[in-house]
Design a protein around this motif. Structure first.
Motif, PDB file in Angstrom:
ATOM      1  N   SER A  55       0.765  -1.274   0.006  1.00  0.00           N
ATOM      2  CA  SER A  55       0.115  -0.154   0.002  1.00  0.00           C
ATOM      3  C   SER A  55       0.876   1.227  -0.223  1.00  0.00           C
ATOM      4  O   SER A  55       0.372   2.147  -0.561  1.00  0.00           O
ATOM      5  N   PRO A 216      -4.902  -0.914  -2.484  1.00  0.00           N
ATOM      6  CA  PRO A 216      -4.401   0.097  -1.269  1.00  0.00           C
ATOM      7  C   PRO A 216      -5.279   0.031   0.080  1.00  0.00           C
ATOM      8  O   PRO A 216      -6.622  -0.098  -0.106  1.00  0.00           O
ATOM      9  N   PHE A 277      -2.971   6.004   2.583  1.00  0.00           N
ATOM     10  CA  PHE A 277      -2.551   4.818   2.119  1.00  0.00           C
ATOM     11  C   PHE A 277      -1.160   4.339   2.859  1.00  0.00           C
ATOM     12  O   PHE A 277      -0.512   3.415   2.484  1.00  0.00           O
TER      13      PHE A 277
END
Length: 409
Positions: A55, A216, A277
Motif C-alpha cells: 500500500s 491500497p 494509504f
C-alpha cells in the motif's frame, strides 16, 4: 520528392518525444530501484506486513504520479514528485517504538504544516531559522545504518554484494557513461544477474492477474505527541528545506522558473492524500527532475514529466507484484541496493555538515542521532536537531551572525 520525405521525417521526429520518453524511463528506473529497496528495508525494520508495504509503494508511485502529471502540465515544467527518502529512513527508526497508525498521524500533521508554510509563504523563513549543516548531521546519523548494512552484506552474501558493488564503482568512474546509464541501474542488473546465476531468483508463485493489482489500504491515523515531536519537524524540514531547494536549484540551472509556493502547497495536499494509504510525505525530487530536464529542447521537458507520471502510476497499480518479488530476494540484495543508492547522499550529508559553519552543532546532531536511545518516547533524530541547535547557539553564535540567509546557510 526526397526533400519532402526528409522534411516529413524531421517533423515526425520532432513530434514524437523520443528524448523525453527516454529521460522519463531513466528517471523512473532511478525511482523504482534503490528508493523502493529503501522502503522495503524501512518496512522490514519496522515490522510492517507485506500488504502495508504494498500500500505504501502504491501511494508513493500512483498518487505522486498523478501530481507529477498535473504539475508538469499546468506549469509546462518537468516537476517530478515522489517521496522523501530521508523521511523513509526516519520512519524506519520511529517504527521501532511507535505504531504505524501513530506514524501516519504524524504524516497528517506534517502535511498540514507543509501546507501552512506554502500558503503563508513562510518556507524561506523556516529555511533561514534552522541551519542546514545541523539538519544534514542528523540525516547522516540516520543514513549511516544503511551504509553499514551494505558493508555487512559482504559477510552474508559476498558474491552478490561484490558484483553489485564493483558494478557501481566501475560505472561511477566514467562520467560520460553515467549520463546515459545511471550506476544504480547497472547495480540492479548486476544483482539480478548474480541471483539468476546462483539460482536464487525470487519466486512470485501464487501471484495471479487479480492479485497482481494493488489493493491500497486506508488507515485510520492515531495522533500522539511522541510521534509528532519525533517526526513532524524532521519530515517537514526534509521537504521544504532539503528537497525543495535542491529541486528548484536544479530546475533553475536548466532554465526553468519553478513555482516554489505552489510546489510547497502541492506537497502538503498530496502528503495528506498519500498518508491515507500509509506513505511518507511527498516532495519535489531533485535527481528525477534533473534527469527530466537533461534534453536539449527546454520547451519539451514537461512532456518527460507527463511520461514519468504515467510510468509511476502503472508501477503503483502493480505494487503487490513488485513487493512480492523484492521481498523474496536475499537480504544482502536489498541492503546493497539501498546502501549504494545512499552512498552519495551520505557523502553529501557529511560534506554539508562539516564543511565550514555549524560543524560542532552538526557533529552533536550526528552523534545524538546515531547513538541516543528514545527520550520521553521521542526518537533520536528529533533530539539530534535539538541538541545540535543548542550546541551551535551556545558555542557557535558567530556562525549565526555571519551566515547568509537561505537554504545554503
Amino acid at each position: 520528392m526526397a526533400d519532402q520525405e526528409n522534411l516529413l521525417l524531421k517533423k515526425c521526429s520532432n513530434g514524437f518525444p523520443v528524448a523525453e520518453l527516454t529521460n522519463a524511463f531513466v528517471s523512473f528506473l532511478f525511482a523504482a530501484s534503490a528508493p523502493v529497496a529503501i522502503i522495503l528495508s524501512a518496512g522490514a525494520k519496522g515490522g510492517l506486513s507485506q500488504s502495508d508495504i504494498a500500500s505504501w509503494i502504491f501511494a508513493a508511485f500512483a498518487i505522486n504520479g498523478v501530481l507529477t502529471i498535473a504539475m508538469s502540465a499546468i506549469y509546462r515544467q518537468p516537476l517530478a514528485f515522489f517521496w522523501t527518502i530521508p523521511g523513509t529512513v526516519l520512519v524506519a527508526s520511529a517504527l521501532q517504538h511507535l505504531t504505524f497508525p501513530e506514524v501516519i498521524g504524524a504524516y497528517f500533521v506534517t502535511a498540514a504544516l507543509i501546507l501552512a508554510l506554502g500558503l503563508t509563504g513562510s518556507v524561506k523563513i523556516v529555511m533561514d531559522r534552522i541551519p542546514l549543516p545541523i539538519v544534514m548531521g542528523m540525516v547522516a546519523g540516520v543514513f549511516l545504518g544503511f551504509g553499514l548494512d551494505w558493508i555487512r552484506s559482504f559477510g552474508s552474501d559476498p558474491w552478490l554484494t561484490a558484483a553489485m558493488t564493483i558494478t557501481f564503482f566501475v560505472l561511477s568512474a566514467f562520467p560520460s557513461i553515467q549520463k546515459r546509464f545511471p550506476p544504480m541501474i547497472g547495480v540492479l542488473i548486476a544483482g539480478v544477474a548474480t541471483l539468476m546465476i546462483a539460482g536464487k531468483t525470487p519466486s512470485i508463485e501464487g501471484i495471479t492477474l487479480a492479485t497482481a493489482f494493488a489493493r491500497p489500504q486506508l488507515y485510520t491515523p492515531v495522533f500522539s505527541w511522541p510521534a509528532a515531536f519525533e517526526l513532524v519537524l524532521p519530515l517537514a524540514i526534509t521537504v521544504v528545506a532539503v528537497y525543495t531547494p535542491q529541486g528548484v536549484s536544479l530546475l533553475r540551472s536548466a532554465g526553468h522558473e519553478p513555482p516554489v509556493n505552489a510546489i510547497t502547497n502541492a506537497c502538503g495536499i498530496f502528503s495528506a492524500l498519500a498518508a491515507c494509504f500509509g506513505c511518507v510525505s511527498t516532495c519535489l525530487t531533485g535527481p528525477s527532475s534533473a534527469i527530466l530536464a537533461s534534453s536539449e529542447d527546454k520547451g519539451r521537458h514537461w512532456i518527460a514529466g507527463i511520461c514519468l507520471g504515467i510510468l509511476a502510476i502503472l508501477f503503483g497499480v502493480f505494487s503487490p507484484l513488485v513487493t512480492r518479488a523484492l521481498l523474496a530476494t536475499p537480504r544482502a540484495f536489498v541492503a546493497s541496493l539501498a546502501g549504494l543508492a545512499l552512498l552519495r547522499i551520505l557523502q553529501s550529508a557529511f560534506q554539508t555538515s562539516f564543511k565550514q559553519k555549524f560543524s560542532l552543532g552538526a557533529l552533536v546532531a550526528f552523534l545524538v542521532t546515531l547513538g541516543a536511545p528514545p527520550l520521553f518516547g521521542i526518537g533520536a533524530p528529533f533530539w539530534g536537531i535539538v541538541f545540535g541547535l543548542a550546541t551551535s547557539v551556545a558555542l557557535e553564535r558567530s556562525d549565526f551572525r555571519d551566515s547568509p540567509p537561505g537554504p545554503g546557510r
